[in-house]
Enzyme design. Sequence first.
Site, PDB file in Angstrom:
ATOM      1  N   HIS A 194       0.809  -1.230   0.112  1.00  0.00           N
ATOM      2  CA  HIS A 194      -0.070  -0.054   0.022  1.00  0.00           C
ATOM      3  C   HIS A 194       0.729   1.254   0.042  1.00  0.00           C
ATOM      4  O   HIS A 194       0.135   2.292  -0.149  1.00  0.00           O
ATOM      5  CB  HIS A 194      -1.252  -0.156   1.166  1.00  0.00           C
ATOM      6  CG  HIS A 194      -2.332   0.581   0.808  1.00  0.00           C
ATOM      7  ND1 HIS A 194      -3.216   0.409   1.667  1.00  0.00           N
ATOM      8  CD2 HIS A 194      -2.647   1.469  -0.108  1.00  0.00           C
ATOM      9  CE1 HIS A 194      -4.589   0.977   1.160  1.00  0.00           C
ATOM     10  NE2 HIS A 194      -3.863   1.953   0.123  1.00  0.00           N
ATOM     11  N   ASP A 209     -10.227  -0.336   3.521  1.00  0.00           N
ATOM     12  CA  ASP A 209      -9.173  -0.898   4.027  1.00  0.00           C
ATOM     13  C   ASP A 209      -9.505  -1.594   5.486  1.00  0.00           C
ATOM     14  O   ASP A 209     -10.239  -0.761   6.239  1.00  0.00           O
ATOM     15  CB  ASP A 209      -8.052   0.065   4.275  1.00  0.00           C
ATOM     16  CG  ASP A 209      -6.336  -0.644   4.356  1.00  0.00           C
ATOM     17  OD1 ASP A 209      -6.354  -1.677   4.855  1.00  0.00           O
ATOM     18  OD2 ASP A 209      -5.623  -0.129   3.616  1.00  0.00           O
ATOM     19  N   ASP A 229      -3.813   3.079   7.971  1.00  0.00           N
ATOM     20  CA  ASP A 229      -2.514   3.366   7.324  1.00  0.00           C
ATOM     21  C   ASP A 229      -2.320   4.954   7.530  1.00  0.00           C
ATOM     22  O   ASP A 229      -2.011   5.771   6.666  1.00  0.00           O
ATOM     23  CB  ASP A 229      -2.792   2.963   5.659  1.00  0.00           C
ATOM     24  CG  ASP A 229      -2.629   1.546   5.399  1.00  0.00           C
ATOM     25  OD1 ASP A 229      -2.463   0.679   6.133  1.00  0.00           O
ATOM     26  OD2 ASP A 229      -3.179   1.308   4.209  1.00  0.00           O
ATOM     27  N   ASP A 281      -7.477  -1.727  -0.625  1.00  0.00           N
ATOM     28  CA  ASP A 281      -6.714  -2.650   0.107  1.00  0.00           C
ATOM     29  C   ASP A 281      -7.288  -4.062  -0.015  1.00  0.00           C
ATOM     30  O   ASP A 281      -8.500  -3.820   0.782  1.00  0.00           O
ATOM     31  CB  ASP A 281      -6.197  -2.292   1.284  1.00  0.00           C
ATOM     32  CG  ASP A 281      -5.061  -3.057   2.105  1.00  0.00           C
ATOM     33  OD1 ASP A 281      -5.090  -4.209   1.806  1.00  0.00           O
ATOM     34  OD2 ASP A 281      -4.382  -2.348   2.884  1.00  0.00           O
ATOM     35  N   ASP A 326      -7.127  -6.638   1.704  1.00  0.00           N
ATOM     36  CA  ASP A 326      -7.313  -6.884   3.205  1.00  0.00           C
ATOM     37  C   ASP A 326      -8.478  -6.467   3.791  1.00  0.00           C
ATOM     38  O   ASP A 326      -9.022  -6.798   4.815  1.00  0.00           O
ATOM     39  CB  ASP A 326      -5.931  -6.895   4.147  1.00  0.00           C
ATOM     40  CG  ASP A 326      -5.648  -5.450   4.415  1.00  0.00           C
ATOM     41  OD1 ASP A 326      -6.604  -4.527   4.538  1.00  0.00           O
ATOM     42  OD2 ASP A 326      -4.535  -4.952   4.482  1.00  0.00           O
ATOM     43  N   GLU A 363      -1.918  -4.656  -2.084  1.00  0.00           N
ATOM     44  CA  GLU A 363      -1.662  -5.920  -1.040  1.00  0.00           C
ATOM     45  C   GLU A 363      -2.154  -7.252  -1.418  1.00  0.00           C
ATOM     46  O   GLU A 363      -2.074  -7.961  -0.804  1.00  0.00           O
ATOM     47  CB  GLU A 363      -2.241  -5.366   0.304  1.00  0.00           C
ATOM     48  CG  GLU A 363      -1.694  -3.925   1.052  1.00  0.00           C
ATOM     49  CD  GLU A 363      -0.572  -4.525   1.592  1.00  0.00           C
ATOM     50  OE1 GLU A 363      -0.240  -5.602   1.738  1.00  0.00           O
ATOM     51  OE2 GLU A 363       0.186  -3.247   1.549  1.00  0.00           O
TER      52      GLU A 363
HETATM   53  N1  LIG Z   1      -1.778  -1.297   4.019  1.00  0.00           N
HETATM   54  C1  LIG Z   1      -1.567  -2.440   5.010  1.00  0.00           C
HETATM   55  N2  LIG Z   1      -1.715  -3.621   4.934  1.00  0.00           N
HETATM   56  N3  LIG Z   1      -1.235  -1.897   6.117  1.00  0.00           N
HETATM   57  C2  LIG Z   1      -1.106  -2.653   7.368  1.00  0.00           C
HETATM   58  C3  LIG Z   1      -0.407  -1.559   8.331  1.00  0.00           C
HETATM   59  C4  LIG Z   1      -0.385  -2.666   9.763  1.00  0.00           C
HETATM   60  C5  LIG Z   1      -0.056  -1.770  11.047  1.00  0.00           C
HETATM   61  N4  LIG Z   1      -1.150  -0.895  11.275  1.00  0.00           N
HETATM   62  C6  LIG Z   1       1.278  -0.926  10.588  1.00  0.00           C
HETATM   63  O1  LIG Z   1       1.509   0.277  10.590  1.00  0.00           O
HETATM   64  O2  LIG Z   1       2.431  -1.736  10.562  1.00  0.00           O
HETATM   65 MN   LIG Z   2      -3.634  -0.445   3.539  1.00  0.00          MN
HETATM   66 MN   LIG Z   3      -4.949  -3.090   4.908  1.00  0.00          MN
END
Ligand SMILES: NC(=[NH2+])NCCC[C@H](N)C(=O)O
Ligand SMILES: [Mn+2]
Ligand SMILES: [Mn+2]
Length: 306
Positions: free
Chosen positions: A103, A125, A129, A228, A230, A278
């Site tokens: 991302h 998402d 982020d 994203d 996820d 992702e």
């Molecule tokens: N784009 C994503 N999948 N982001 C996941 C972030 C996970 C976590 N909040 C971090 O800052 O490490």
């Molecule tokens: Mn993300």
């Molecule tokens: Mn995510």
Amino acid sequence: MTRTVRIIGAPTDYGANRRGVDMGPSAIRYAGLADAVERTGANAADAGDLFVARAEERDPDAEAPAGDAKFLREVEEVSERLAEEVAETVADGELPLALGGDHSIAIGTLAGTGRDAEIGAVWFDAHGDFNTPETSPSGNVHGMPLAAALGRGAFADREWAQSEGLREENVAIVGLRSVDGAEREALRESAVTVYTMSDIDARGLTPVVEDALDVATDGVEGFHVSLDLDWLDPGEAPGVGTPIRGGVSYREAHAAMERVAARDAAGDAVLRSMELVEVNPILDEHNETAELATELAASALGKRIL
Ligand SMILES: NC(=[NH2+])NCCC[C@H](N)C(=O)O
Ligand SMILES: [Mn+2]
Ligand SMILES: [Mn+2]
């Protein structure tokens, strides 16, 4: 006039902790993205992949000093290339569809699409982020792109990361269900609008997405959609690096993208750019997450059942 969608691959994993997400663009193309785009009635033009230095050639000294983000110099390089390509695409009257990669590519997409216009963004998402190098528990830039684009924290003096035309007031996150401690505080005191998974449970998906689109289209020229994978439940989208239980269903995801297409067609503020991020083929099952990404892009671009 037939719209042209320019597909731009950004095969990077520098923002994530997991190898494999750099193969996302290949997997999504293999799933038939260009054909799916053309079946919506648009032209698909594939611009190929941006150059990304292979991870094996990573400078071992590139690891960030404590308190800073990992591989930030590499992320900067990719972001600048992507921003250039996205800005050019928009200037040519085409719609950039960026393929991640992790991302962190959103930094480049948002910088490019926000170069000469006021824009909004909807962030689909599980995560916010919204970390900065100061607040991130992981140091991974894929947990920071929204904060970066808005010039928060250590990104305040990193101009390459900022999206000129994007203001917090025009950003909506949809489906949040995983947020870090300091990230939560930052989101609370920001002007970003957050719709959590609880909001979707209480109100239903469609009204929540309509509200998010109101936020992202208010007083701007166009809006960006960051998807994203996820965001979906891991049962539907297993091929992601940071899966979180309790995500939206297959049907809800399509319904959301159909709301995006409807808002685009309404024409007050048009869909200006989009990204699919992702997707990690190594963690996937028979490419189903890449296929899902492809289908959802088609729905956002106007594919209908009837
Ligand atoms: N784009 C994503 N999948 N982001 C996941 C972030 C996970 C976590 N909040 C971090 O800052 O490490
Ligand atoms: Mn993300
Ligand atoms: Mn995510």
